[in-house]
Scaffold this motif. Structure first.
Motif, PDB file in Angstrom:
ATOM      1  N   PRO A 111     -11.568  -9.052  13.941  1.00  0.00           N
ATOM      2  CA  PRO A 111     -11.512  -7.153  13.801  1.00  0.00           C
ATOM      3  C   PRO A 111     -11.751  -6.497  12.710  1.00  0.00           C
ATOM      4  O   PRO A 111     -12.387  -5.789  12.414  1.00  0.00           O
ATOM      5  CB  PRO A 111     -10.980  -6.859  15.640  1.00  0.00           C
ATOM      6  CG  PRO A 111     -11.187  -7.843  15.811  1.00  0.00           C
ATOM      7  CD  PRO A 111     -10.743  -9.216  15.041  1.00  0.00           C
ATOM      8  N   VAL A 112      -9.925  -6.980  12.443  1.00  0.00           N
ATOM      9  CA  VAL A 112      -9.788  -5.966  10.636  1.00  0.00           C
ATOM     10  C   VAL A 112     -10.871  -6.618   9.781  1.00  0.00           C
ATOM     11  O   VAL A 112     -10.902  -5.365   9.153  1.00  0.00           O
ATOM     12  CB  VAL A 112      -8.575  -6.020  10.781  1.00  0.00           C
ATOM     13  CG1 VAL A 112      -8.559  -7.542  10.332  1.00  0.00           C
ATOM     14  CG2 VAL A 112      -7.892  -5.364   9.848  1.00  0.00           C
ATOM     15  N   ASP A 113     -11.694  -7.329   9.606  1.00  0.00           N
ATOM     16  CA  ASP A 113     -12.334  -7.623   8.970  1.00  0.00           C
ATOM     17  C   ASP A 113     -13.588  -7.150   8.728  1.00  0.00           C
ATOM     18  O   ASP A 113     -14.918  -6.670   7.915  1.00  0.00           O
ATOM     19  CB  ASP A 113     -12.437  -9.691   8.443  1.00  0.00           C
ATOM     20  CG  ASP A 113     -11.734  -9.782   8.149  1.00  0.00           C
ATOM     21  OD1 ASP A 113     -10.309  -9.024   7.164  1.00  0.00           O
ATOM     22  OD2 ASP A 113     -11.049 -10.753   8.462  1.00  0.00           O
ATOM     23  N   VAL A 114     -13.927  -6.722   9.834  1.00  0.00           N
ATOM     24  CA  VAL A 114     -15.105  -6.015   9.923  1.00  0.00           C
ATOM     25  C   VAL A 114     -15.782  -4.887   9.363  1.00  0.00           C
ATOM     26  O   VAL A 114     -16.834  -5.645   8.084  1.00  0.00           O
ATOM     27  CB  VAL A 114     -15.645  -5.519  11.305  1.00  0.00           C
ATOM     28  CG1 VAL A 114     -16.846  -4.968  11.446  1.00  0.00           C
ATOM     29  CG2 VAL A 114     -15.860  -6.702  12.231  1.00  0.00           C
ATOM     30  N   PRO A 115     -15.067  -3.880   8.900  1.00  0.00           N
ATOM     31  CA  PRO A 115     -15.485  -2.683   8.008  1.00  0.00           C
ATOM     32  C   PRO A 115     -15.252  -3.251   6.239  1.00  0.00           C
ATOM     33  O   PRO A 115     -16.329  -2.622   5.792  1.00  0.00           O
ATOM     34  CB  PRO A 115     -14.433  -1.519   7.703  1.00  0.00           C
ATOM     35  CG  PRO A 115     -13.624  -2.229   9.622  1.00  0.00           C
ATOM     36  CD  PRO A 115     -13.562  -3.482   9.710  1.00  0.00           C
ATOM     37  N   THR A 116     -14.605  -4.533   6.028  1.00  0.00           N
ATOM     38  CA  THR A 116     -15.209  -4.721   4.717  1.00  0.00           C
ATOM     39  C   THR A 116     -15.885  -5.779   4.295  1.00  0.00           C
ATOM     40  O   THR A 116     -16.997  -5.383   3.710  1.00  0.00           O
ATOM     41  CB  THR A 116     -13.700  -5.580   4.573  1.00  0.00           C
ATOM     42  OG1 THR A 116     -12.206  -4.837   4.862  1.00  0.00           O
ATOM     43  CG2 THR A 116     -13.320  -6.716   2.798  1.00  0.00           C
ATOM     44  N   TYR A 117     -16.598  -6.665   5.381  1.00  0.00           N
ATOM     45  CA  TYR A 117     -17.815  -6.814   5.535  1.00  0.00           C
ATOM     46  C   TYR A 117     -19.034  -6.092   4.827  1.00  0.00           C
ATOM     47  O   TYR A 117     -19.431  -6.542   4.464  1.00  0.00           O
ATOM     48  CB  TYR A 117     -17.993  -7.960   6.470  1.00  0.00           C
ATOM     49  CG  TYR A 117     -17.221  -9.463   7.059  1.00  0.00           C
ATOM     50  CD1 TYR A 117     -16.641  -9.575   5.916  1.00  0.00           C
ATOM     51  CD2 TYR A 117     -17.492  -9.808   7.763  1.00  0.00           C
ATOM     52  CE1 TYR A 117     -15.099 -10.127   5.680  1.00  0.00           C
ATOM     53  CE2 TYR A 117     -17.350 -11.195   8.591  1.00  0.00           C
ATOM     54  CZ  TYR A 117     -15.576 -11.552   6.828  1.00  0.00           C
ATOM     55  OH  TYR A 117     -14.741 -12.852   7.001  1.00  0.00           O
ATOM     56  N   VAL A 118     -19.054  -4.985   5.620  1.00  0.00           N
ATOM     57  CA  VAL A 118     -20.193  -3.956   6.128  1.00  0.00           C
ATOM     58  C   VAL A 118     -19.862  -2.956   4.783  1.00  0.00           C
ATOM     59  O   VAL A 118     -20.767  -2.355   3.964  1.00  0.00           O
ATOM     60  CB  VAL A 118     -20.377  -3.098   6.990  1.00  0.00           C
ATOM     61  CG1 VAL A 118     -20.825  -2.323   6.909  1.00  0.00           C
ATOM     62  CG2 VAL A 118     -20.145  -3.335   8.580  1.00  0.00           C
ATOM     63  N   GLU A 119     -18.731  -2.692   4.048  1.00  0.00           N
ATOM     64  CA  GLU A 119     -18.745  -2.137   2.787  1.00  0.00           C
ATOM     65  C   GLU A 119     -19.506  -2.919   1.725  1.00  0.00           C
ATOM     66  O   GLU A 119     -19.774  -2.494   0.790  1.00  0.00           O
ATOM     67  CB  GLU A 119     -17.082  -1.511   2.256  1.00  0.00           C
ATOM     68  CG  GLU A 119     -16.912  -1.459   1.654  1.00  0.00           C
ATOM     69  CD  GLU A 119     -15.981  -0.741   0.890  1.00  0.00           C
ATOM     70  OE1 GLU A 119     -15.404  -0.016  -0.103  1.00  0.00           O
ATOM     71  OE2 GLU A 119     -14.620  -0.658   1.724  1.00  0.00           O
ATOM     72  N   TYR A 120     -18.087  -3.998   1.974  1.00  0.00           N
ATOM     73  CA  TYR A 120     -19.306  -5.045   0.589  1.00  0.00           C
ATOM     74  C   TYR A 120     -20.447  -5.379   0.688  1.00  0.00           C
ATOM     75  O   TYR A 120     -21.195  -6.339  -0.104  1.00  0.00           O
ATOM     76  CB  TYR A 120     -18.019  -6.359   0.724  1.00  0.00           C
ATOM     77  CG  TYR A 120     -17.505  -5.615  -0.383  1.00  0.00           C
ATOM     78  CD1 TYR A 120     -16.942  -5.233  -1.717  1.00  0.00           C
ATOM     79  CD2 TYR A 120     -15.691  -5.483   0.532  1.00  0.00           C
ATOM     80  CE1 TYR A 120     -15.896  -5.423  -2.660  1.00  0.00           C
ATOM     81  CE2 TYR A 120     -14.480  -5.169  -0.214  1.00  0.00           C
ATOM     82  CZ  TYR A 120     -14.659  -4.572  -1.710  1.00  0.00           C
ATOM     83  OH  TYR A 120     -13.188  -4.578  -2.077  1.00  0.00           O
ATOM     84  N   GLY A 121     -21.325  -5.017   1.864  1.00  0.00           N
ATOM     85  CA  GLY A 121     -22.646  -5.485   2.763  1.00  0.00           C
ATOM     86  C   GLY A 121     -23.049  -6.423   2.925  1.00  0.00           C
ATOM     87  O   GLY A 121     -23.951  -7.313   2.719  1.00  0.00           O
ATOM     88  N   VAL A 122     -21.928  -7.383   2.444  1.00  0.00           N
ATOM     89  CA  VAL A 122     -22.360  -9.076   3.681  1.00  0.00           C
ATOM     90  C   VAL A 122     -23.023  -8.989   4.487  1.00  0.00           C
ATOM     91  O   VAL A 122     -22.997  -9.852   5.640  1.00  0.00           O
ATOM     92  CB  VAL A 122     -21.394 -10.131   3.461  1.00  0.00           C
ATOM     93  CG1 VAL A 122     -21.224 -10.612   1.946  1.00  0.00           C
ATOM     94  CG2 VAL A 122     -19.947  -9.372   4.078  1.00  0.00           C
ATOM     95  N   ALA A 123     -22.581  -7.771   5.378  1.00  0.00           N
ATOM     96  CA  ALA A 123     -23.264  -7.188   6.937  1.00  0.00           C
ATOM     97  C   ALA A 123     -23.955  -5.884   6.176  1.00  0.00           C
ATOM     98  O   ALA A 123     -23.465  -5.075   5.818  1.00  0.00           O
ATOM     99  CB  ALA A 123     -22.002  -7.163   8.020  1.00  0.00           C
ATOM    100  N   ASP A 124     -25.073  -5.740   7.695  1.00  0.00           N
ATOM    101  CA  ASP A 124     -25.573  -4.227   6.697  1.00  0.00           C
ATOM    102  C   ASP A 124     -25.015  -3.493   7.945  1.00  0.00           C
ATOM    103  O   ASP A 124     -24.990  -2.571   7.880  1.00  0.00           O
ATOM    104  CB  ASP A 124     -27.359  -4.643   8.003  1.00  0.00           C
ATOM    105  CG  ASP A 124     -27.829  -6.295   6.764  1.00  0.00           C
ATOM    106  OD1 ASP A 124     -27.548  -5.506   5.329  1.00  0.00           O
ATOM    107  OD2 ASP A 124     -28.594  -6.088   7.280  1.00  0.00           O
TER     108      ASP A 124
END
Length: 210
Positions: free
Chosen positions: A55-68
C-alpha cells in the motif's frame, strides 16, 4: 480501444473491496483473481493491467508514471504526500486515524508518540501547538505504550478490537480514512478519455457515507 491502463493496487484488505467495487461498476474482472499471488495481472477485456504493490508504494508508482492510476488509502496519501491527482473517493476500506493511549495516560512534557505515520502525527501535534517526539515504527504500534516506548500512538482504527484487546483507548480522531483513486499527472492528460470513462463507471457504484 486505447492502450491498457496500468493500475497500482494495494495487496491486503483494500484489494478485495476494490475489485468488488470495480465489478459492481461493470468492469470485467473475473472473481478468481481475488487471492492472486501474482504481482501483475492483466485484464485485456477491461483494458486494464493491475500492479499489486505494498500500500505505501502505490503513490510512488503513480507519481513516477509506472502506473497511470492507483487505489490507495487516505492515510497513505496523507503520509506520503506524493505529487498525484486525487480523482475519486471510492468509499471503501473505511476506518480512521486516531491518537491512542493507555487509560492511565497523563500529559507530560515532550511526550513520545509512536506511529507508522510520522508526517501525519507531526503535522497534527504541531497544529495543536504540542511538542512531541515522534518515534517511527513499522508494525505492532499497539506494543509501544505497553513496553514503555511511547506515551501515546497515532494509528489507523477500524473496529477498535485490537485496542480493546491491548487495554488501550482512542483519545482523539484525526481524520476519516477511505480509499481513493489517484492518477499520474501526465497519464491524466494523455489518457484522459479512458480515465474519465473509468471514473464515470465507478461513480455509479460508489457509496459515500456522510
Amino acid at each position: 480501444m486505447g492502450e491498457m491502463l496500468k493500475v497500482a493496487m494495494p495487496k491486503g484488505r483494500i484489494y478485495k473491496q476494490a475489485f468488488k467495487l470495480f465489478r459492481e461498476a461493470g468492469i470485467s474482472i473475473p472473481e478468481e483473481t481475488d487471492d492472486s499471488r501474482r504481482l501483475m495481472i492483466s485484464f485485456p477485456e477491461a483494458g486494464m493491467e493491475f500492479i499489486l504493490a505494498k500500500p505505501v508504494d502505490v503513490p510512488t508508482y503513480v507519481e513516477y508514471g509506472v502506473a497511470d492510476l492507483g487505489v490507495v488509502g487516505k492515510d497513505v496519501l496523507m503520509e506520503e504526500n506524493r505529487d498525484v491527482y486525487e480523482l475519486l473517493d471510492l468509499g471503501i476500506a473505511r476506518c480512521r486515524m486516531s491518537v491512542i493511549a493507555s487509560p492511565e495516560w497523563k500529559p507530560v512534557l515532550n511526550p513520545r508518540v509512536a506511529t507508522k505515520y510520522p508526517n501525519v502525527a507531526s503535522a497534527y501535534f504541531r497544529e495543536k501547538g504540542q511538542q512531541v517526539e515522534i518515534i517511527k515504527l513499522n508494525g505492532s504500534i499497539e506494543l509501544a505504550p505497553l513496553i514503555g516506548l511511547g506515551d501515546r500512538i497515532v494509528d489507523m482504527v477500524e473496529t477498535g478490537q485490537t485496542l480493546r484487546e491491548n487495554g488501550l483507548v482512542e483519545q482523539e480522531e484525526i481524520f476519516q480514512i477511505t480509499s481513493r483513486l489517484i492518477a499520474n499527472r501526465v497519464s491524466y492528460r494523455m489518457k484522459n478519455a479512458e480515465i474519465q470513462k473509468l471514473c464515470d463507471m465507478l461513480q455509479q457504484s460508489i457509496v459515500i457515507e456522510s
